[in-house]
Design a protein around this motif. Structure first.
Motif, PDB file in Angstrom:
ATOM      1  N   PRO A 103       0.838  -1.197   0.000  1.00  0.00           N
ATOM      2  CA  PRO A 103       0.000   0.000   0.000  1.00  0.00           C
ATOM      3  C   PRO A 103       0.879   1.256   0.000  1.00  0.00           C
ATOM      4  O   PRO A 103       2.048   1.209   0.369  1.00  0.00           O
ATOM      5  CB  PRO A 103      -0.794  -0.102   1.305  1.00  0.00           C
ATOM      6  CG  PRO A 103      -0.499  -1.436   1.877  1.00  0.00           C
ATOM      7  CD  PRO A 103       0.750  -1.945   1.254  1.00  0.00           C
ATOM      8  N   ASP A 104       0.297   2.377  -0.403  1.00  0.00           N
ATOM      9  CA  ASP A 104       1.044   3.635  -0.409  1.00  0.00           C
ATOM     10  C   ASP A 104       1.105   4.283   0.964  1.00  0.00           C
ATOM     11  O   ASP A 104       2.083   4.947   1.298  1.00  0.00           O
ATOM     12  CB  ASP A 104       0.417   4.613  -1.413  1.00  0.00           C
ATOM     13  CG  ASP A 104       0.682   4.200  -2.856  1.00  0.00           C
ATOM     14  OD1 ASP A 104       1.750   3.612  -3.122  1.00  0.00           O
ATOM     15  OD2 ASP A 104      -0.181   4.443  -3.710  1.00  0.00           O
ATOM     16  N   ALA A 110       3.563  -0.436   6.596  1.00  0.00           N
ATOM     17  CA  ALA A 110       4.249  -1.040   7.743  1.00  0.00           C
ATOM     18  C   ALA A 110       3.502  -2.268   8.239  1.00  0.00           C
ATOM     19  O   ALA A 110       4.117  -3.281   8.611  1.00  0.00           O
ATOM     20  CB  ALA A 110       4.391  -0.008   8.860  1.00  0.00           C
ATOM     21  N   LEU A 111       2.171  -2.207   8.237  1.00  0.00           N
ATOM     22  CA  LEU A 111       1.380  -3.343   8.699  1.00  0.00           C
ATOM     23  C   LEU A 111       1.559  -4.550   7.786  1.00  0.00           C
ATOM     24  O   LEU A 111       1.699  -5.686   8.252  1.00  0.00           O
ATOM     25  CB  LEU A 111      -0.094  -2.941   8.769  1.00  0.00           C
ATOM     26  CG  LEU A 111      -1.042  -3.903   9.490  1.00  0.00           C
ATOM     27  CD1 LEU A 111      -0.604  -4.117  10.938  1.00  0.00           C
ATOM     28  CD2 LEU A 111      -2.473  -3.372   9.437  1.00  0.00           C
ATOM     29  N   TRP A 117       6.494 -10.456   7.816  1.00  0.00           N
ATOM     30  CA  TRP A 117       7.488 -10.972   8.760  1.00  0.00           C
ATOM     31  C   TRP A 117       6.910 -12.136   9.556  1.00  0.00           C
ATOM     32  O   TRP A 117       7.583 -13.157   9.776  1.00  0.00           O
ATOM     33  CB  TRP A 117       7.930  -9.842   9.697  1.00  0.00           C
ATOM     34  CG  TRP A 117       8.892 -10.295  10.749  1.00  0.00           C
ATOM     35  CD1 TRP A 117      10.235 -10.461  10.614  1.00  0.00           C
ATOM     36  CD2 TRP A 117       8.575 -10.649  12.105  1.00  0.00           C
ATOM     37  NE1 TRP A 117      10.786 -10.905  11.798  1.00  0.00           N
ATOM     38  CE2 TRP A 117       9.786 -11.020  12.738  1.00  0.00           C
ATOM     39  CE3 TRP A 117       7.398 -10.679  12.841  1.00  0.00           C
ATOM     40  CZ2 TRP A 117       9.848 -11.419  14.059  1.00  0.00           C
ATOM     41  CZ3 TRP A 117       7.456 -11.069  14.173  1.00  0.00           C
ATOM     42  CH2 TRP A 117       8.667 -11.436  14.774  1.00  0.00           C
ATOM     43  N   ARG A 118       5.659 -12.015   9.977  1.00  0.00           N
ATOM     44  CA  ARG A 118       5.037 -13.098  10.747  1.00  0.00           C
ATOM     45  C   ARG A 118       4.828 -14.342   9.886  1.00  0.00           C
ATOM     46  O   ARG A 118       5.006 -15.471  10.360  1.00  0.00           O
ATOM     47  CB  ARG A 118       3.698 -12.624  11.318  1.00  0.00           C
ATOM     48  CG  ARG A 118       3.843 -11.566  12.408  1.00  0.00           C
ATOM     49  CD  ARG A 118       2.529 -11.298  13.093  1.00  0.00           C
ATOM     50  NE  ARG A 118       2.039 -12.472  13.806  1.00  0.00           N
ATOM     51  CZ  ARG A 118       0.858 -12.543  14.414  1.00  0.00           C
ATOM     52  NH1 ARG A 118       0.037 -11.500  14.394  1.00  0.00           N
ATOM     53  NH2 ARG A 118       0.495 -13.639  15.051  1.00  0.00           N
ATOM     54  N   LEU A 173       1.821  -8.234  -1.256  1.00  0.00           N
ATOM     55  CA  LEU A 173       3.080  -8.865  -0.853  1.00  0.00           C
ATOM     56  C   LEU A 173       2.863 -10.188  -0.135  1.00  0.00           C
ATOM     57  O   LEU A 173       3.520 -11.192  -0.434  1.00  0.00           O
ATOM     58  CB  LEU A 173       3.862  -7.909   0.052  1.00  0.00           C
ATOM     59  CG  LEU A 173       5.140  -8.486   0.675  1.00  0.00           C
ATOM     60  CD1 LEU A 173       6.184  -8.783  -0.399  1.00  0.00           C
ATOM     61  CD2 LEU A 173       5.708  -7.548   1.729  1.00  0.00           C
ATOM     62  N   CYS A 174       1.946 -10.227   0.826  1.00  0.00           N
ATOM     63  CA  CYS A 174       1.742 -11.451   1.605  1.00  0.00           C
ATOM     64  C   CYS A 174       1.262 -12.598   0.720  1.00  0.00           C
ATOM     65  O   CYS A 174       1.671 -13.758   0.913  1.00  0.00           O
ATOM     66  CB  CYS A 174       0.759 -11.194   2.746  1.00  0.00           C
ATOM     67  SG  CYS A 174       1.414 -10.079   4.010  1.00  0.00           S
ATOM     68  N   ASP A 175       0.414 -12.292  -0.256  1.00  0.00           N
ATOM     69  CA  ASP A 175      -0.039 -13.326  -1.196  1.00  0.00           C
ATOM     70  C   ASP A 175       1.135 -13.827  -2.031  1.00  0.00           C
ATOM     71  O   ASP A 175       1.222 -15.013  -2.364  1.00  0.00           O
ATOM     72  CB  ASP A 175      -1.123 -12.761  -2.114  1.00  0.00           C
ATOM     73  CG  ASP A 175      -2.265 -12.150  -1.332  1.00  0.00           C
ATOM     74  OD1 ASP A 175      -2.980 -12.906  -0.655  1.00  0.00           O
ATOM     75  OD2 ASP A 175      -2.435 -10.919  -1.385  1.00  0.00           O
TER      76      ASP A 175
END
Length: 227
Positions: A103-104, A110-111, A117-118, A173-175
């Motif tokens: 996201p922008d 950050a979230l 990271w998790r 990113l997480c996907d």
């Protein structure tokens, strides 16, 4: 080698002194999730690049010259040399701003990084254990990792039922981190059933049906999970 934005690939094992000119070059493992995530990001962004699939047991001399750790993936663009997959993903998202993975908003960005990271800490560490070459696999350690990963995926499966992608309405990113690992669940000896993990399995199918994901697969990856 081949110039590709569609996932077409050519293997390279021993060719040295590759004449790297203008353009984007990716040295990648033909069947490892850290390389797969980069190929997936490139496909999602529809970036033209030269893909060099490397036999991990027969790495070309020029790879060691470009990357002091001689690891995969390694990304080269002009004078830039990157050889850690998360850093490569960050660079691609900053350099090629179409189809953003982050996201922008600074807080939302950050979230997402914290979620990533998790994911790496809680799931991908176990995946790396299970995807170790069988000749060096620690059976007891692998059994513990398989149980922990299976239990975690099942318990968190409802999380995937609220939005189309990982805590988002859009692919991100997480996907990009999760899709290559979830594709390898059968390889890790993990079988999830609909009665225990239907939201997660639906999410998996949504990822695997994306045209970019299909284009990101190598021949080895297609063959491994053909069924």
């Amino acid at each position: 080698m081949s110039t590709a934005s569609s996932g077409n690939t050519t293997s390279l094992s021993t060719q040295a002194n590759l004449p790297l000119q203008n353009g984007l070059f990716l040295y990648a493992h033909p069947d490892a999730h850290h390389s797969h995530r980069v190929r997936l990001a490139l496909a999602e962004k529809d970036i033209e690049y030269t893909l060099i699939l490397v036999d991990p047991d027969d790495r070309p001399e020029d790879l060691a010259a470009l990357n002091p750790y001689n690891t995969l993936p390694t990304l080269v663009e002009r004078e830039l040399r990157l050889f850690e997959s998360r850093i490569i993903l960050e660079y691609l998202d900053d350099r090629y701003r179409q189809t953003r993975l982050h996201p922008d908003s600074p807080s939302a960005r950050a979230l997402v990084k914290q979620y990533a990271w998790r994911i790496e800490r809680d799931w991908l560490v176990a995946a790396d254990i299970l995807l170790t070459d069988p000749s060096s696999l620690d059976v007891k350690k692998a059994a513990a990792a398989r149980k922990a990963l299976t239990d975690s995926l099942i318990s968190l499966s409802p999380l995937f039922g609220h939005q189309p992608y990982f805590l988002s309405d859009t692919f991100g990113l997480c996907d990009c981190l999760l899709a290559p690992v979830l594709w390898r669940l059968p390889q890790m000896g993990i079988q999830l059933t609909p009665n225990l993990a239907k939201p997660l399995l639906t999410y998996c199918q949504r990822l695997f049906d994306r045209p970019a994901f299909v284009r990101s697969l190598t021949a080895q990856e297609r063959a491994r999970n053909r069924d």
